[in-house]
Scaffold this motif. Structure first.
Motif, short mmCIF file in Angstrom:
data_model
loop_
_atom_site.label_atom_id
_atom_site.label_comp_id
_atom_site.label_asym_id
_atom_site.label_seq_id
_atom_site.Cartn_x
_atom_site.Cartn_y
_atom_site.Cartn_z
N TYR A 161 0.89 -1.42 0.11
CA TYR A 161 -0.10 0.10 0.00
C TYR A 161 0.90 1.31 -0.10
O TYR A 161 1.91 1.27 0.34
N LYS A 162 0.28 2.34 -0.44
CA LYS A 162 0.95 3.55 -0.29
C LYS A 162 0.68 4.38 0.84
O LYS A 162 0.02 4.92 1.29
N THR A 163 1.91 4.21 1.61
CA THR A 163 1.82 4.53 3.06
C THR A 163 2.91 5.69 3.32
O THR A 163 4.02 5.88 2.68
N THR A 164 2.80 6.56 4.28
CA THR A 164 3.89 7.55 4.92
C THR A 164 4.51 6.66 5.98
O THR A 164 4.48 5.73 6.36
N ALA A 165 5.41 7.44 6.52
CA ALA A 165 6.27 7.05 7.83
C ALA A 165 5.45 7.13 9.00
O ALA A 165 5.88 6.65 10.05
N GLN A 166 4.15 7.60 9.11
CA GLN A 166 3.42 7.95 10.15
C GLN A 166 2.78 6.73 10.46
O GLN A 166 1.91 6.01 9.82
N LYS A 167 3.18 6.11 11.82
CA LYS A 167 2.46 4.82 12.05
C LYS A 167 1.81 4.97 13.52
O LYS A 167 2.34 5.40 14.46
N THR A 168 0.54 4.50 13.78
CA THR A 168 -0.11 4.36 15.16
C THR A 168 -0.39 3.09 15.56
O THR A 168 -0.69 2.35 14.67
N VAL A 169 -0.18 2.90 16.87
CA VAL A 169 -0.60 1.46 17.18
C VAL A 169 -1.77 1.74 18.34
O VAL A 169 -1.71 2.69 19.22
N ILE A 170 -2.75 1.17 18.54
CA ILE A 170 -3.97 1.01 19.15
C ILE A 170 -3.96 -0.41 20.00
O ILE A 170 -4.09 -1.41 19.61
N GLY A 171 -3.85 -0.35 21.41
CA GLY A 171 -3.90 -1.81 22.30
C GLY A 171 -4.61 -1.25 23.50
O GLY A 171 -4.29 -0.37 24.12
N GLU A 172 -5.49 -2.26 24.09
CA GLU A 172 -6.29 -2.12 25.17
C GLU A 172 -6.06 -3.29 25.93
O GLU A 172 -6.00 -4.53 25.34
N SER A 173 -5.94 -3.36 27.29
CA SER A 173 -5.60 -4.39 28.22
C SER A 173 -4.60 -5.20 27.97
O SER A 173 -3.34 -4.35 28.13
N PHE A 174 -4.61 -6.36 27.56
CA PHE A 174 -3.16 -7.07 27.32
C PHE A 174 -2.62 -6.33 25.97
O PHE A 174 -1.46 -6.52 26.26
N ALA A 175 -3.25 -6.22 24.96
CA ALA A 175 -2.86 -5.52 23.98
C ALA A 175 -2.06 -4.08 24.38
O ALA A 175 -1.31 -3.48 23.66
N GLY A 176 -2.70 -3.52 25.37
CA GLY A 176 -2.08 -2.14 25.91
C GLY A 176 -0.78 -2.51 26.67
O GLY A 176 0.29 -1.52 26.71
N LEU A 177 -0.66 -3.52 27.24
CA LEU A 177 0.66 -4.03 27.77
C LEU A 177 1.73 -4.04 26.79
O LEU A 177 2.79 -3.58 26.84
N LEU A 178 1.30 -4.74 25.61
CA LEU A 178 2.23 -4.92 24.65
C LEU A 178 2.53 -3.66 24.01
O LEU A 178 3.76 -3.12 23.51
#
Length: 292
Positions: A161-178
């Motif tokens: 895909y055509k992407t930029t360098a900007q990347k976000t991650v979303i995590g809650e609970s155990f995913a928030g731990l990661l």
């Protein structure tokens, strides 16, 4: 990589259009397509992983526009993918324009306790949190999962895909731990971290204890963080840990681009994710089209 794509259908939007023909109702409905599901074999994880992809409505493969990418750790179709994609679409409509139109990548879980937890010497601490050790048959796989994100998934998305360098991650609970572990130990993997009610109790809060030291390494200047906490009446330990994370980020992450802490007293652990992500976008990107 080999992929298999399937359209995602929102079944509850089916049968919206009807017309009269020869005195009889004729079904004119069609499926609402919001993205695709692809299967990616991972050598690092030793298994195939499903990812869900949402592309902005005007995405075209043959133009020059590139898009930031938002990664959802609990990102299966039956997890958080659909409603997060909806929040992103809402916030990127031209009359709101809170942040650039973005690609959303949801990663479906196979064993989240294993993948989102770091290795620990024993599981004695889980009983203090009211869990049985037997409910954690496989743990300590976060290093492999982070390597999968860095060496397999992110390169795959960037190539396809055509992407930029900007990347976000979303995590809650155990995913928030990661997400917290990535922030502290592999900060350059993402530029924005949305961490909701993180399970920082894991390993007797050892990650939280290391946070101040870990924040002093690496380049923080392009990194922004949101930490969301739900009602302290529901779980005081998780509330206190979220508060402590917010405080150490503000104290020791002195050159972070911004840190936002958000207490949601009317949300419980199971309801926090949707409100938190909506709040995170408002706090991290406060200006809209009509506020510039």
């Amino acid at each position: 990589m080999k992929t298999a794509s399937l359209v995602l259908l929102l079944s509850f939007f089916m049968n919206l259009s009807f017309a009269q023909k020869n005195g009889k109702d004729t079904d004119k409905s069609s499926p609402m397509v919001i993205g695709s599901v692809q299967k990616i074999p991972s050598k690092i994880l030793g298994e195939e992983r499903k990812i869900s992809i949402y592309l902005p409505e005007d995405y075209k493969q043959n133009d020059t526009t590139r898009y930031p990418v938002i990664y959802v750790l609990d990102g299966g179709v039956n997890e958080d993918f659909i409603h997060i994609a909806g929040i992103v679409r809402f916030n990127t409509q031209p009359w709101i324009n809170r942040f650039p139109k973005s690609i959303v990548v949801g990663i479906e879980n196979t064993n989240r306790k294993r993948d989102f937890s770091f290795a620990v010497p024993n599981l004695d601490f889980v009983e203090k949190m009211g869990f049985k050790k037997e409910s954690f048959p496989a743990v300590g796989g976060s290093a492999k999962y982070i390597a999968f994100l860095e060496k397999e998934l992110q390169p795959y998305i960037s190539k396809k895909y055509k992407t930029t360098a900007q990347k976000t991650v979303i995590g809650e609970s155990f995913a928030g731990l990661l997400a917290t572990e990535i922030l502290l130990k592999h900060r350059d993997l993402f530029s924005t971290y949305i961490i909701v009610t993180p399970s920082l109790w894991w390993g007797n809060e050892s990650l939280l204890a290391e946070a101040g030291k870990l924040l002093k390494t690496g380049n923080n200047s392009n990194v922004q963080v949101y930490v969301g906490a739900c009602s302290k009446e529901e779980d005081l330990t998780m509330y206190n840990d979220a508060v402590a994370l917010g405080e150490v980020l503000k104290q020791d992450g002195v050159n972070l681009k911004q840190v936002q802490f958000d207490y949601m007293p009317n949300e419980i652990h199971s309801t926090a994710i949707h409100q938190a992500v909506y709040n995170a976008f408002k706090l991290l990107y406060p200006k809209t089209e009509y506020q510039k």
